[in-house]
Design an enzyme around this catalytic site. Structure first.
Site, mmCIF file in Angstrom:
data_model
loop_
_atom_site.group_PDB
_atom_site.id
_atom_site.type_symbol
_atom_site.label_atom_id
_atom_site.label_comp_id
_atom_site.label_asym_id
_atom_site.label_seq_id
_atom_site.Cartn_x
_atom_site.Cartn_y
_atom_site.Cartn_z
ATOM 1 N N LEU A 636 0.896 -1.111 0.091
ATOM 2 C CA LEU A 636 0.129 0.188 0.038
ATOM 3 C C LEU A 636 0.850 1.303 -0.180
ATOM 4 O O LEU A 636 0.628 2.267 -0.538
ATOM 5 C CB LEU A 636 -0.640 0.023 1.208
ATOM 6 C CG LEU A 636 -2.138 -0.974 1.300
ATOM 7 C CD1 LEU A 636 -2.639 -0.854 2.513
ATOM 8 C CD2 LEU A 636 -3.154 -0.491 0.259
ATOM 9 N N PHE A 641 9.463 3.166 8.356
ATOM 10 C CA PHE A 641 10.205 1.755 9.107
ATOM 11 C C PHE A 641 10.094 0.966 7.989
ATOM 12 O O PHE A 641 10.637 -0.206 8.348
ATOM 13 C CB PHE A 641 9.512 1.382 10.420
ATOM 14 C CG PHE A 641 8.019 1.515 10.071
ATOM 15 C CD1 PHE A 641 7.231 2.764 10.647
ATOM 16 C CD2 PHE A 641 7.341 0.586 9.762
ATOM 17 C CE1 PHE A 641 5.776 2.741 10.379
ATOM 18 C CE2 PHE A 641 6.012 0.478 9.511
ATOM 19 C CZ PHE A 641 5.289 1.674 9.783
ATOM 20 N N GLY A 642 9.303 0.886 7.084
ATOM 21 C CA GLY A 642 9.104 -0.311 5.960
ATOM 22 C C GLY A 642 7.838 -0.195 5.363
ATOM 23 O O GLY A 642 7.131 0.638 5.475
ATOM 24 N N LYS A 658 1.618 -3.332 8.851
ATOM 25 C CA LYS A 658 2.924 -2.588 8.724
ATOM 26 C C LYS A 658 3.886 -3.540 9.277
ATOM 27 O O LYS A 658 3.905 -3.910 10.233
ATOM 28 C CB LYS A 658 2.621 -1.486 9.729
ATOM 29 C CG LYS A 658 1.917 -0.174 9.207
ATOM 30 C CD LYS A 658 2.413 0.897 9.930
ATOM 31 C CE LYS A 658 1.359 2.203 9.430
ATOM 32 N NZ LYS A 658 1.827 3.460 10.068
ATOM 33 N N ASP A 756 4.384 12.591 16.995
ATOM 34 C CA ASP A 756 4.570 12.721 15.502
ATOM 35 C C ASP A 756 3.288 13.093 14.716
ATOM 36 O O ASP A 756 3.220 12.319 13.902
ATOM 37 C CB ASP A 756 5.138 11.441 14.944
ATOM 38 C CG ASP A 756 5.911 11.668 13.925
ATOM 39 O OD1 ASP A 756 6.250 12.792 13.306
ATOM 40 O OD2 ASP A 756 6.275 10.802 13.146
#
Ligand SMILES: *[C@@H]1O[C@H](CO)[C@@H](O)[C@H](O)[C@H]1NC(C)=O
Ligand SMILES: *[C@@H]1O[C@H](CO)[C@@H](O)[C@H](O)[C@H]1NC(C)=O
Ligand SMILES: *[C@@H]1O[C@H](CO)[C@@H](O)[C@H](O)[C@H]1NC(C)=O
Ligand SMILES: *[C@@H]1O[C@H](CO)[C@@H](O)[C@H](O)[C@H]1NC(C)=O
Length: 967
Positions: A636, A641-642, A658, A756
């Site tokens: 997606l 982080f990945g 994720k 964040d």
């Protein structure tokens, strides 16, 4: 909505509003009076010529009457039958307590028995033989009568098919309630469903269906139904015995109740002459109802009547229809004039004074639903030159409900109904399988299109005690993706037709008594990776060549398949094994689970097979994730982080997975406790963490999928739907996000500072509702992409970081406020948080510079041009944003304050849209009496002969009239 007509919430207001009435007793009294009245009516009132009118299509059900019983009602002479044939065997029958089954409570014997539904979220009656597309009156009747001996009157919801009808709240044991809806029925049968809302066991005493002429009640159409609030026959004085009118006087068996305790100011007038309908088939109010009316004793005094609206969970702002039926009953002579006006809450409704026509039924009504008031006070008062007081013969009041929801695809319904019958499913499967969404059948998930019928996409019948063959009806669920038949007693072979299910991605047949071979087409698909096939724990199922026996009674054409299978099986298993081992080698530490080798197990605790559906809020294995993401097929996007993968849980829930492949410096237990905390946080504006996976240093999080992506992409015009967000959408999105953050700051335990907040961490779902993502796991998911700051102590994103945080590392809620201020500016301006023009400049500076030139238009996103917005609202949001981004943390508002400011902005915007009172009020008398209905329809839209409600609100853009919106 308590629009049951006998609840006693309406008020008669002749000069002063009545108050403090004891509801239930009053209600009971009316009914008593009514029923006595009906008896009298039946005994004495003159019938229409030629005996009783046609009752073709009438269905009269006495709920709870023993099977096959029937009787003729004394009053109406209508035949009542037991409800057994309409209920699909659901529920149990009871007699009401002897205290209530007496003539002093009610003479209506159909109320002496009830059917109650202690089991299941929803139970339904199916009324057959209706004409699709025709209009019907459906009426449910209730008397609790303490049938269960618990003395606990319940509350529950009623549905007409898949559409919410109303809430029934039973106030007392002797309460006699009616729920009535007028609607166009789409199919050849119609269901009436009772839904358990946790407030007691639903029950019902009687159910009636009456066909209506399609020309009646024009406000009821395919997408909109009318729920009865009140229907009154005026002018029968205190003598209610004469007042209750229904079948046969009313050919449609509507019930016209007298107005009990009429105020002294009213005076009755009546005639023995027949009152004609202006246009046959338009209102068809019985002449006997129109023959009586009220006026006032003092012609300078108005007739005052009022009704309250009764919002419910589905209709917090119900739309109301009022129809006043009027006819002149006196032959006026000489200078006598009767002309009057009607006002609503002090606002004049009629444009010109209205003059009733002698012995001719006319009606004054609103053509569009009205939503402005919670109480409607009507005043009928004589016009200036009128010598006579106003007159009122009858009234109907309705609230509007949407009937626009459509039922599940017919083929799916037929397949699942056959499956239900074949396996005698006792899971409370009743009503429509998919709709409404909150009442979808247990074990079923569906896809919901915007204008297409829902489709069944997932079916879980594991542990359901199924026995016998696998029915080929499963193959008629053409859009199914997940089929779980595990852990039953299914026998026989796997039907080859299952391989025709082209969307099937998971088939779980584990733990049955299946035999024979696996259809090669299925094996091939599982080999190609398109299908995950589980078939372990079927001792007789052939999965290797030597133990394979041909089933006894198969046709020749099948043999080829069974011969071909063993080879393929071995191939498939080998390929799968290889695939898994490879994959796991790459990932490091995860042990492969061999598909088809037995019960799929979860390695952490060796627990037995748990259906993925139960895995919400829990730990997934790497293998689960492979299944969920279809072997990590679709990426997606990529977070700091990945990668993030697209996936579906077994129950069809759309998820985003994720993955962080590499090691995190966080300890296992620490991670687990953090993740477990997060899975417990639920707020509609926070992206839900459904589960997580931690195997060795492999780490992944499973989130709810947000189909419209990030706010950042939407503002930048990236992504699939590139239409620019409107100002109202933007306001909603920031308000949603602010509420999510407020929850983290205030309500969450432990409290969170997000650290964040940024537009790429605000995600949108299909309805453009915003949710804040990525909170809480900052430690686990710390990373080092270039805009992302991640030192030992500072986590966040450049351009969003509060100044004091960078210098002191002090984490307080105020750092989120600062970052949120930046998001607000992005939303207003459509600019990135750091602009390159040509030197990098923060959006805060950029905005301040432009604002210093004094023109707000300079900072507003140009993509909103042409879109209308309230400029004051924009100012206000910019003002909030600048306060949030104050250098001094102490000067920044709290999130709660931000939320309330944004709410005001949204209200400003919504008020701009709010429908004014420009609803057109129409009278039937302005119509040429000889004209057919179609001319009537044109007249309405031309508006030349319509009343307009005088009102000084500005003309506003029309709001879509759909379901009322929550404020
Ligand atoms: C039903 O009536 C409403 C209000 O007049 C209208 O908005 C809607 O389009 C109508 N639906 C149909 C199917 O005609
Ligand atoms: C009430 O109405 C009934 C039926 O029309 C009539 O027989 C009776 O006399 C009336 N009673 C009074 C008090 O007017
Ligand atoms: C009464 O007044 C209205 C306007 O106020 C007028 O239209 C109507 O013709 C008058 N009626 C009579 C009988 O004068
Ligand atoms: C299968 O049937 C047997 C006997 O008919 C019964 O004992 C067993 O519990 C059933 N198993 C399942 C999973 O329903």
């Amino acid at each position: 909505m308590s629009s049951l007509i006998a609840t006693g919430w309406w008020h008669a207001c002749a000069q002063s509003a009545r108050s403090g009435m004891e509801r239930s007793t009053m209600a009971a009294r009316w009914w008593l009076l009514l029923l006595i009245g009906l008896a009298a009516a039946a005994a004495g009132v003159v019938r229409g010529q030629g005996g009783a009118p046609d009752t073709t299509g009438f269905i009269n059900i006495d709920c709870g009457l023993p099977e096959k019983s029937r009787y003729v009602d004394d009053v109406t002479k209508l035949k009542f039958t037991s409800d057994e044939a309409f209920t699909d065997g659901a529920g149990t029958i009871h007699n009401v307590s002897a205290d209530y089954a007496t003539a002093s409570t009610t003479t209506d014997r159909s109320l002496y028995t009830v059917r109650s539904f202690p089991d299941g979220a929803r139970n339904c009656y199916t009324l057959p033989s209706v004409v699709p597309g025709s209009k019907y009156l459906v009426r449910a009747r209730f008397m609790y009568g303490n049938y269960d001996g618990l003395s606990k009157p319940p509350a529950f919801d009623l549905y007409l098919g898949v559409n919410f009808w109303q809430t029934v709240t039973v106030p007392s044991a002797d309460w006699l309630g009616i729920a009535e809806v007028i609607a166009v029925v789409p199919d050849d049968s119609v269901q009436v469903c009772l839904a358990n809302t946790g407030a007691g066991t639903p029950f019902i005493s009687g159910l009636d269906l009456r066909p209506l002429a399609n020309s009646l009640y024009q406000q009821a159409n395919a997408t909109q139904g009318l729920v009865l609030v009140d229907r009154r026959n005026f002018g029968v004085g205190g003598n209610a015995t004469a007042g209750g009118v229904r079948y046969p006087d009313d050919t449609y068996d509507r019930v016209w109740l007298p107005w009990s305790n009429p105020p002294a100011e009213w005076s009755d007038i009546s005639t023995t002459e027949k009152v004609q309908n202006t246009i046959a088939g338009l209102f068809d109010v019985p002449s006997v109802v129109m023959q009586t009316a009220i006026t006032t004793r003092n012609s300078s005094k108005p007739i005052q009547v009022s009704w309250d609206t009764h919002p419910n969970h589905d209709y917090p702002d119900p739309g109301m229809f009022f129809t006043f039926y009027v006819s002149e009953l006196e032959l006026l002579t000489g200078n006598a004039v009767r002309q009057f006006n009607i006002s609503v809450n002090g606002i004049i409704w009629t444009k010109q004074p209205y003059k009733p026509v002698y012995l001719s039924t006319d009606s004054l009504y609103n053509a569009a639903p009205h939503r402005s008031y919670s109480r409607y006070n009507f005043s009928l008062y004589a016009a200036g030159n009128s010598t006579l007081p106003p007159i009122l013969n009858a009234v109907e009041v309705f609230s509007v409900v949407s009937t626009g929801n459509v039922g599940t695809d017919a083929q799916d319904v037929s397949a699942i109904t056959s499956i239900k019958a074949r396996y005698q499913v006792k899971k409370g499967w009743a009503g429509d399988p998919c709709a409404p969404k909150n009442l979808a059948w247990n074990g079923i998930s569906c896809s919901y299109g915007i204008s297409t019928p829902p489709r069944i996409t997932s079916l879980n019948m594991s542990y359901s005690g199924l026995s016998g063959d696998i029915s080929s009806y499963f193959a008629n669920l053409k859009e199914i993706k997940y089929l779980d038949l595990s852990n039953n007693n299914l026998t026989g072979s796997i039907p080859i037709v299952l391989s025709q299910l082209q969307f099937l991605t998971v088939l779980d047949l584990t733990g049955n008594q299946l035999n024979g071979s696996i259809p090669s087409a299925l094996l091939k698909r599982s080999q190609d990776g398109g299908l995950t096939l589980w078939y372990g724990n079927n001792p007789n199922l052939c999965s290797n060549s030597s133990s394979c026996q041909l089933p006894q009674k198969k046709s020749n054409s099948m043999i080829a398949v069974y011969v071909a299978v063993p080879v393929v099986v071995i191939g498939a298993v080998a390929v799968l094994l290889l695939f898994l081992i490879k994959k796991n080698e790459a990932k490091g530490s995860v042990k492969p689970h061999i598909l088809g080798s037995g019960l799929p197990s979860h390695s952490q605790n060796g627990s037995e097979h748990t259906s993925l559906q139960q895995l919400h809020n829990r730990q997934f294995t790497y293998k689960d994730l492979a299944v969920i993401t279809n072997n990590f097929q679709r990426v997606l996007g990529r977070g700091g982080f990945g990668p993030v993968y697209d996936g579906f849980l077994k129950d069809g829930t759309h998820v985003a997975v994720k993955v962080r492949g590499e090691s995190s410096d966080q300890g296992y237990t620490e991670f687990l406790s953090e993740a477990q905390t997060l899975t417990k946080i639920h707020h509609k504006n926070l992206v839900a963490l459904i589960g997580y996976c931690k195997e060795g240093d492999y780490l992944a999080l499973v989130y709810e999928h947000m189909s419209e992506g990030t706010l950042e992409d939407k503002l930048r015009g990236k992504g699939s739907n590139t239409r620019s967000l409107t100002w109202k959408q933007r306001l909603r999105i920031v308000l949603d996000s602010a509420q999510g953050l407020e929850y983290l700051h205030k309500a969450c335990s432990p409290r969170f500072v997000h650290r964040d907040v940024k537009s790429s961490n605000i995600l949108l779902n299909a309805n453009f509702e915003a949710k804040v993502a990525d909170f809480g796991l900052t430690k686990a998911f710390k990373c080092d992409n270039d805009t992302h700051v991640s030192t030992i102590r500072v986590v966040g994103t450049r351009g969003y970081l509060a100044p004091e945080y960078v210098t002191t590392y002090l984490v307080t809620e105020k750092i989120d406020i600062y970052s949120f201020g930046v998001v607000l500016l992005e939303v207003v301006t459509g600019q990135p948080h750091i602009l390159k023009c040509p030197e990098p400049v923060s959006i805060i500076q950029w905005t301040q510079q432009r604002l210093s030139r004094g023109n707000i238009e300079d900072v507003v996103d140009t993509r909103m041009q042409g879109d209308h917005y309230d400029i004051n609202g924009v100012w206000k949001v910019v003002d909030v944003a600048l306060k949030c981004t104050a250098q001094d943390a102490k000067q920044r508002p709290t999130m709660t304050n931000v939320v309330s400011q944004l709410k005001e902005c949204l209200e400003l915007e919504e008020n701009r849209f709010r429908e004014d009172l420009s609803d057109t009020y129409v009278t039937g008398s302005s119509i040429d009496r000889n004209s057919s209905y179609s001319t009537y329809a044109t007249e309405l839209s031309q508006g030349s002969t319509t009343f307009e409600m005088e009102h000084n609100l500005r003309k506003m853009p029309k709001r879509d009239i759909g379901l009322p919106t929550l404020r």
